[in-house]
Design a protein around this motif. Structure first.
Motif, PDB file in Angstrom:
ATOM      1  N   LEU A  19       0.827  -1.089  -0.198  1.00 28.56           N
ATOM      2  CA  LEU A  19       0.060   0.051   0.100  1.00 28.56           C
ATOM      3  C   LEU A  19       0.677   1.275   0.131  1.00 28.56           C
ATOM      4  N   GLY A  20       2.249   0.981   0.438  1.00 33.80           N
ATOM      5  CA  GLY A  20       3.005   2.386   0.459  1.00 33.80           C
ATOM      6  C   GLY A  20       4.301   1.857   1.356  1.00 33.80           C
ATOM      7  N   SER A  21       5.149   2.476   1.046  1.00 28.48           N
ATOM      8  CA  SER A  21       6.413   2.100   2.032  1.00 28.48           C
ATOM      9  C   SER A  21       7.334   3.181   1.840  1.00 28.48           C
ATOM     10  N   GLY A  22       7.591   3.626   3.427  1.00 27.54           N
ATOM     11  CA  GLY A  22       8.456   4.935   3.444  1.00 27.54           C
ATOM     12  C   GLY A  22       8.144   5.469   4.785  1.00 27.54           C
ATOM     13  N   SER A  23       8.809   6.622   5.078  1.00 27.97           N
ATOM     14  CA  SER A  23       8.744   7.429   6.444  1.00 27.97           C
ATOM     15  C   SER A  23       7.243   7.870   6.762  1.00 27.97           C
ATOM     16  N   ALA A  24       6.536   8.007   5.659  1.00 27.79           N
ATOM     17  CA  ALA A  24       5.253   8.656   5.560  1.00 27.79           C
ATOM     18  C   ALA A  24       4.252   7.498   5.989  1.00 27.79           C
ATOM     19  N   GLY A  25       4.550   6.338   6.055  1.00 27.82           N
ATOM     20  CA  GLY A  25       3.301   4.908   6.204  1.00 27.82           C
ATOM     21  C   GLY A  25       3.958   4.018   5.348  1.00 27.82           C
ATOM     22  N   ASN A  26       3.544   3.034   6.170  1.00 30.27           N
ATOM     23  CA  ASN A  26       3.912   1.592   5.455  1.00 30.27           C
ATOM     24  C   ASN A  26       2.852   0.387   5.545  1.00 30.27           C
ATOM     25  N   ALA A  27       2.390  -0.366   4.754  1.00 33.57           N
ATOM     26  CA  ALA A  27       1.475  -1.511   4.755  1.00 33.57           C
ATOM     27  C   ALA A  27       1.887  -2.290   3.506  1.00 33.57           C
ATOM     28  N   LEU A  28       1.869  -3.717   3.805  1.00 29.64           N
ATOM     29  CA  LEU A  28       1.980  -4.554   2.698  1.00 29.64           C
ATOM     30  C   LEU A  28       1.008  -5.794   2.910  1.00 29.64           C
ATOM     31  N   VAL A  29       0.584  -6.204   1.947  1.00 35.12           N
ATOM     32  CA  VAL A  29      -0.437  -7.349   1.902  1.00 35.12           C
ATOM     33  C   VAL A  29      -0.233  -8.440   1.418  1.00 35.12           C
ATOM     34  N   VAL A  30      -0.048  -9.616   2.270  1.00 30.65           N
ATOM     35  CA  VAL A  30       0.121 -10.935   1.625  1.00 30.65           C
ATOM     36  C   VAL A  30      -0.879 -11.928   1.602  1.00 30.65           C
ATOM     37  N   GLU A  31      -1.001 -12.560   0.529  1.00 31.11           N
ATOM     38  CA  GLU A  31      -2.489 -13.431   0.328  1.00 31.11           C
ATOM     39  C   GLU A  31      -1.837 -14.894  -0.085  1.00 31.11           C
ATOM     40  N   VAL A  32      -2.550 -15.833   0.497  1.00 25.43           N
ATOM     41  CA  VAL A  32      -2.421 -17.315   0.109  1.00 25.43           C
ATOM     42  C   VAL A  32      -3.836 -17.706   0.149  1.00 25.43           C
ATOM     43  N   LYS A  33      -4.050 -18.262  -1.131  1.00 26.61           N
ATOM     44  CA  LYS A  33      -5.527 -18.751  -1.134  1.00 26.61           C
ATOM     45  C   LYS A  33      -6.937 -17.722  -0.946  1.00 26.61           C
ATOM     46  N   GLN A  34      -7.398 -18.036   0.261  1.00 26.49           N
ATOM     47  CA  GLN A  34      -8.516 -16.936   0.584  1.00 26.49           C
ATOM     48  C   GLN A  34      -7.922 -16.068   1.864  1.00 26.49           C
ATOM     49  N   THR A  35      -6.774 -16.375   2.257  1.00 26.03           N
ATOM     50  CA  THR A  35      -6.279 -15.708   3.541  1.00 26.03           C
ATOM     51  C   THR A  35      -5.367 -14.345   3.245  1.00 26.03           C
ATOM     52  N   ARG A  36      -5.552 -13.576   3.781  1.00 28.63           N
ATOM     53  CA  ARG A  36      -4.778 -12.177   3.324  1.00 28.63           C
ATOM     54  C   ARG A  36      -4.516 -11.604   4.870  1.00 28.63           C
TER      55      ARG A  36
ATOM     56  N   THR B 286      -6.007   4.028   4.376  1.00 28.46           N
ATOM     57  CA  THR B 286      -5.916   2.900   4.223  1.00 28.46           C
ATOM     58  C   THR B 286      -7.026   1.938   3.051  1.00 28.46           C
ATOM     59  N   LEU B 287      -8.257   2.618   3.454  1.00 27.26           N
ATOM     60  CA  LEU B 287      -9.357   2.110   2.749  1.00 27.26           C
ATOM     61  C   LEU B 287      -9.011   2.403   1.150  1.00 27.26           C
ATOM     62  N   ALA B 288      -8.618   3.691   0.861  1.00 25.61           N
ATOM     63  CA  ALA B 288      -8.245   4.116  -0.440  1.00 25.61           C
ATOM     64  C   ALA B 288      -7.079   3.252  -1.112  1.00 25.61           C
ATOM     65  N   ARG B 289      -6.104   2.941  -0.354  1.00 27.11           N
ATOM     66  CA  ARG B 289      -5.059   2.265  -0.890  1.00 27.11           C
ATOM     67  C   ARG B 289      -5.614   0.614  -0.948  1.00 27.11           C
ATOM     68  N   LEU B 290      -6.225   0.234  -0.170  1.00 24.36           N
ATOM     69  CA  LEU B 290      -6.742  -1.278  -0.391  1.00 24.36           C
ATOM     70  C   LEU B 290      -7.525  -1.427  -1.501  1.00 24.36           C
ATOM     71  N   ALA B 291      -8.564  -0.180  -1.812  1.00 24.82           N
ATOM     72  CA  ALA B 291      -9.241  -0.150  -3.138  1.00 24.82           C
ATOM     73  C   ALA B 291      -8.463  -0.258  -4.324  1.00 24.82           C
ATOM     74  N   ARG B 292      -7.268   0.316  -4.365  1.00 29.68           N
ATOM     75  CA  ARG B 292      -6.623   0.051  -5.652  1.00 29.68           C
ATOM     76  C   ARG B 292      -6.018  -1.196  -5.868  1.00 29.68           C
ATOM     77  N   LEU B 293      -5.952  -2.031  -4.804  1.00 32.48           N
ATOM     78  CA  LEU B 293      -5.819  -3.440  -4.935  1.00 32.48           C
ATOM     79  C   LEU B 293      -7.213  -4.336  -5.163  1.00 32.48           C
ATOM     80  N   ASN B 294      -8.055  -3.752  -5.236  1.00 26.95           N
ATOM     81  CA  ASN B 294      -9.401  -4.415  -5.222  1.00 26.95           C
ATOM     82  C   ASN B 294      -9.784  -5.119  -4.102  1.00 26.95           C
TER      83      ASN B 294
END
Length: 257
Positions: free
Chosen positions: A6-23, A35-43
């Motif tokens: 979702l973004g990486s750096g001193s202004a904010g970080n979040a990574l999403v990992v997906e395996v099958k139906q688990t995220r 966070t909602l806006a950035r998640l939406a970019r990943l559907n």
């Protein structure tokens, strides 16, 4: 397995990992709306997230996690030391599902195994993580001042790596930061410099590597080209093969096959 930032750096970080139906999300340093806006970019929406793992208490990693988790009933995993340092983030009268983990003990969330490991950083009990699906390993290392043999043992043999390339030593030395901040960033409990990251990479078994993404780049003390070049010199690959975790855009889904 696939993963995205979702973004990486001193202004904010979040990574999403997906395996099958688990995220799972690794860290959440953005506010709820962002966070909602950035998640939406990943559907994705909040209902798609099965848990959040927090690496340490700094604002850019934990600042938005607990309000987001409380609002959307998402469980959170973190070390005891981190828990003791995040009370200022906890919403009033919250009903958070908090799971305290040991920094050396793997745990599973549905289809994803999480292998935390301790790192030297200026936080109470910081960790980074390797994610496993039974066939492949995704290693993540940011917010670390220096490598250790234990770090390298955890990251060796991964199919994908998200690796900190925070700063260029010369740019940091000659840049706008105060002397005290330069010492912190470049110190043993700070952040990895490009050449240090490259040297770490050179000591890993990279024979299975399908993805390499440089992360947590400083906006003032690094450039994507410098980070890519340092890592590419180790692998003998085209610098353009190496991805960048951008502060604004993160990076889109990458699949491990």
């Amino acid at each position: 397995m696939r993963f995205a930032s979702l973004g990486s750096g001193s202004a904010g970080n979040a990574l999403v990992v997906e395996v099958k139906q688990t995220r799972l999300m690794l860290d959440c340093g953005f506010g709820i709306k962002e966070t909602l806006a950035r998640l939406a970019r990943l559907n994705l929406g909040p209902a798609d997230i099965d848990g959040i793992v927090i690496t340490h208490e700094h604002d850019d990693h934990a600042g938005g996690a607990f309000k987001f988790a409380a609002k959307h009933n998402i469980p959170v995993w973190l070390t005891y030391g981190t828990l003791k340092m995040v009370t200022r983030y906890l919403p009033n009268q919250h009903a958070l599902q908090l799971h305290v983990i040991d920094s050396h003990t793997a745990f599973s969330v549905q289809d994803i195994e999480v292998q935390p490991y301790p790192v030297p950083h200026d936080a109470r009990e910081p960790i980074q993580c390797v994610f496993a699906d039974g066939n492949h390993l995704l290693g993540v290392l940011t917010d670390v001042g220096r490598s250790t043999p234990h770090i390298e043992s955890k990251l060796s043999g991964c199919s994908a790596l998200v690796l900190e390339c925070n700063h260029d030593a010369a740019m940091l030395q000659n840049g706008p930061y105060t002397w005290s901040l330069k010492k912190r960033v470049g110190g043993d409990l700070g952040h990895l410099e490009n050449i240090d990251s490259a040297n770490l990479l050179s000591r890993l078994d990279s024979s299975k590597l399908q993805h390499l993404v440089a992360a947590h780049l400083s906006a003032k003390n690094n450039t994507p080209l410098l980070a890519k070049t340092a890592l590419a010199n180790v692998l003998g690959c085209d610098p353009d093969w190496i991805g960048i975790a951008d502060q604004q855009q993160g990076f889109d889904w990458r699949a491990i096959v």
